[in-house]
Design a protein around this motif. Structure first.
Motif, PDB file in Angstrom:
ATOM      1  N   VAL A  61       0.863  -1.180   0.000  1.00 37.34           N
ATOM      2  CA  VAL A  61       0.000   0.000   0.000  1.00 37.34           C
ATOM      3  C   VAL A  61       0.898   1.228   0.000  1.00 37.34           C
ATOM      4  CG1 VAL A  61      -1.865   1.234   1.167  1.00 37.34           C
ATOM      5  CG2 VAL A  61      -1.700  -1.260   1.389  1.00 37.34           C
ATOM      6  N   ARG A  62       0.703   2.107  -0.965  1.00 39.98           N
ATOM      7  CA  ARG A  62       1.465   3.360  -1.025  1.00 39.98           C
ATOM      8  C   ARG A  62       0.574   4.513  -0.584  1.00 39.98           C
ATOM      9  NH1 ARG A  62       6.089   4.991  -3.202  1.00 39.98           N
ATOM     10  NH2 ARG A  62       6.384   3.038  -4.351  1.00 39.98           N
ATOM     11  N   PHE A  63       1.119   5.351   0.307  1.00 40.17           N
ATOM     12  CA  PHE A  63       0.378   6.488   0.844  1.00 40.17           C
ATOM     13  C   PHE A  63       0.963   7.802   0.352  1.00 40.17           C
ATOM     14  CE2 PHE A  63      -0.432   3.095   3.857  1.00 40.17           C
ATOM     15  CZ  PHE A  63      -1.765   3.267   4.204  1.00 40.17           C
ATOM     16  N   HIS A  64       0.085   8.749   0.089  1.00 39.37           N
ATOM     17  CA  HIS A  64       0.498  10.125  -0.224  1.00 39.37           C
ATOM     18  C   HIS A  64      -0.522  11.069   0.396  1.00 39.37           C
ATOM     19  CE1 HIS A  64       2.124  13.610  -2.152  1.00 39.37           C
ATOM     20  NE2 HIS A  64       1.013  13.834  -2.848  1.00 39.37           N
ATOM     21  N   GLU A  65      -0.002  12.023   1.174  1.00 31.48           N
ATOM     22  CA  GLU A  65      -0.852  12.962   1.903  1.00 31.48           C
ATOM     23  C   GLU A  65      -1.901  12.207   2.726  1.00 31.48           C
ATOM     24  OE1 GLU A  65      -2.295  15.739  -0.984  1.00 31.48           O
ATOM     25  OE2 GLU A  65      -0.378  16.807  -1.091  1.00 31.48           O
ATOM     26  N   VAL A  68      -2.322   0.360  -4.593  1.00 29.68           N
ATOM     27  CA  VAL A  68      -2.200  -0.948  -3.946  1.00 29.68           C
ATOM     28  C   VAL A  68      -1.914  -2.011  -4.992  1.00 29.68           C
ATOM     29  CG1 VAL A  68      -3.727  -0.353  -2.018  1.00 29.68           C
ATOM     30  CG2 VAL A  68      -4.689  -1.415  -4.057  1.00 29.68           C
ATOM     31  N   HIS A  69      -1.163  -3.011  -4.585  1.00 32.11           N
ATOM     32  CA  HIS A  69      -0.885  -4.161  -5.439  1.00 32.11           C
ATOM     33  C   HIS A  69      -0.925  -5.412  -4.575  1.00 32.11           C
ATOM     34  CE1 HIS A  69       0.282  -1.686  -8.867  1.00 32.11           C
ATOM     35  NE2 HIS A  69       1.050  -0.967  -8.050  1.00 32.11           N
ATOM     36  N   ALA A  70      -1.362  -6.513  -5.147  1.00 29.44           N
ATOM     37  CA  ALA A  70      -1.397  -7.783  -4.429  1.00 29.44           C
ATOM     38  C   ALA A  70      -1.196  -8.926  -5.409  1.00 29.44           C
ATOM     39  CB  ALA A  70      -2.718  -7.952  -3.694  1.00 29.44           C
ATOM     40  N   GLU A  71      -0.444  -9.941  -4.993  1.00 28.76           N
ATOM     41  CA  GLU A  71      -0.276 -11.129  -5.827  1.00 28.76           C
ATOM     42  C   GLU A  71      -1.572 -11.912  -5.915  1.00 28.76           C
ATOM     43  OE1 GLU A  71       2.985 -13.588  -4.716  1.00 28.76           O
ATOM     44  OE2 GLU A  71       4.480 -11.995  -4.950  1.00 28.76           O
ATOM     45  N   LYS A  72      -2.387 -11.839  -4.875  1.00 22.87           N
ATOM     46  CA  LYS A  72      -3.661 -12.544  -4.841  1.00 22.87           C
ATOM     47  C   LYS A  72      -4.668 -11.694  -4.076  1.00 22.87           C
ATOM     48  CE  LYS A  72      -5.794 -16.879  -3.267  1.00 22.87           C
ATOM     49  NZ  LYS A  72      -5.564 -18.157  -2.530  1.00 22.87           N
TER      50      LYS A  72
END
Length: 408
Positions: free
Chosen positions: A280-284, A290-294
């Motif tokens: 999960v990438r956050f900004h402000e 978000v990325h997930a293998e499954k």
């Protein structure tokens, strides 16, 4: 499993978990597969002085049929009976016990976007009613095995042996395997107190997380927001234990103050779907990528529940050597897996952690930076090499975690 040990566990849930007082009603939510242990808990509630015990039964097989064949328009509407139940809870303030034994794969293969929209709609309708009883009643989430959950955790065992093995693991993690759970939790709560009182003395304003898996995240904290662990008090002064088990010391961060990326350290079981190896990438302060293998679609659905569901509501510290992590098991259940490692939560923050919170309105508390949402979803980020540094109001750094555990 000895019946005496199970009865002692039921007593722990009733006396220490929700701390039922004479004259209080109790509401128990659980699965139809859990009749025998639920009856033990009901008996303990009456022995503690409960006036009435109401059980709300659920069935994953029925829920799956509804989600698969039911029309979204109708499933997204609360029934008059459901609305009446919410108002009854506001009027009577029953102690609420959730006996969790959900199948982690219950809704696999279904339309997760449909389920997410239905869940979001129901939450939005319930929340304006439910919020009126926040911090006024005792509640506790505890667990008991179902065959489906037990086979997920112990796939190599027969159903009966898997259930027995999961019972043993639940009791050990809940500090109840020796039949002395109530006394064990008295000691456990004192250990919590020593940790959160020290953290509260630091006047922290920021947390910095780093781990070799790529986690590099900075999270802002709210002035006058406290840390807490173990039990807590209702507004009426009743001390209760919301989660059994629990190994976390936690706080609510500042909405809009999170920058960087964090990687999961354990799978997340959400609405019957397993989300694995995700970031999960956050900004402000907002989860923007978000990325997930499954289970990526299920992960994305969490962010769209409402306007606040993509912001942080909790930062929790759990040492890597916690009893739950020491089992070596993946429980596929947030109640346990979140207490195996440090975690964050997307969604609603805890207004009761703000000093003298009862003196402020919900709008005022949100203006201080407490995130508002109808959801609260925990996900695990703690690793063996995680470091967490706290920065106080004067800019001084304090080591909170080093090599995955407490640094003080």
């Amino acid at each position: 499993m000895k019946k005496s040990i199970l009865k002692a566990y039921a007593k722990l849930i009733v006396r220490t978990g929700v701390a039922v007082k004479r004259g209080q009603p109790v509401l128990i939510k659980t699965n139809v597969s859990n009749e025998a242990f639920t009856a033990m808990v009901v008996e303990e509630c009456y022995k503690a002085g409960a006036t009435k015990v109401v059980v709300e039964w659920s069935s994953e097989a029925v829920a799956r049929a509804n989600y698969k064949y039911g029309k979204e328009k109708y499933l997204s509407e609360l029934t008059p009976m459901q609305i009446a139940s919410q108002h009854w809870q506001n009027d009577e303030l029953p102690c609420m016990i959730w006996l969790d034994c959900d199948d982690p794969d219950a809704f696999g293969g279904l339309d997760m976007e449909k389920i997410a929209r239905i869940s979001s709609s129901l939450r939005k309708q319930i929340w304006p009613i439910r919020v009126l009883r926040e911090n006024k009643y005792q509640w506790c989430i505890a667990a008991c095995p179902s065959e489906a959950w037990a086979k997920k955790v112990f796939p190599e065992l027969s159903k009966s042996k898997a259930v027995g093995a999961l019972w043993q693991a639940i009791l050990e993690c809940s500090r109840a395997a020796d039949g002395n759970g109530i006394a064990n939790w008295d000691v456990h709560n004192e250990n919590f107190r020593s940790k959160f009182e020290y953290l509260n003395s630091l006047d922290l304003r920021e947390l910095k997380y780093k781990a070799s898996n790529g986690t590099d995240l900075s999270v802002g904290l709210i002035p006058n927001m406290t840390f807490l662990g173990g039990g807590e008090n209702t507004l009426g002064g009743i001390f209760f234990q919301p989660n059994i088990p629990s190994e976390e010391v936690f706080t609510t961060p500042m909405r809009g103050k999170a920058e960087g990326i964090v990687y999961s350290s354990k799978p997340l079981s959400y609405n019957g779907v397993l989300i694995e190896n995700f970031s999960v990438r956050f900004h402000e302060g907002k989860a923007v990528e978000v990325h997930a293998e499954k289970g990526e679609e299920a992960l994305k659905s969490i962010l769209s529940i409402d306007e606040g569901s993509a912001y942080l509501g909790e930062c929790a510290f759990v040492p890597y050597e916690s009893p739950i992590n020491q089992t070596g098991l993946l429980f596929y259940n947030t109640l346990f897996d979140e207490n195996a490692a440090c975690h964050l939560a997307l969604g609603r923050g805890f207004s009761n952690l703000y000093k003298d919170f009862e003196k402020y309105t919900e709008d005022e508390l949100q203006s201080f930076g407490i995130n508002d949402s109808s959801s609260h979803v925990d996900f695990m980020i703690g690793t063996r090499d995680m470091s967490i540094v706290g920065i106080d109001s004067k800019g001084v750094e304090h080591k909170i975690f080093e090599n995955g555990t407490w640094a003080f």
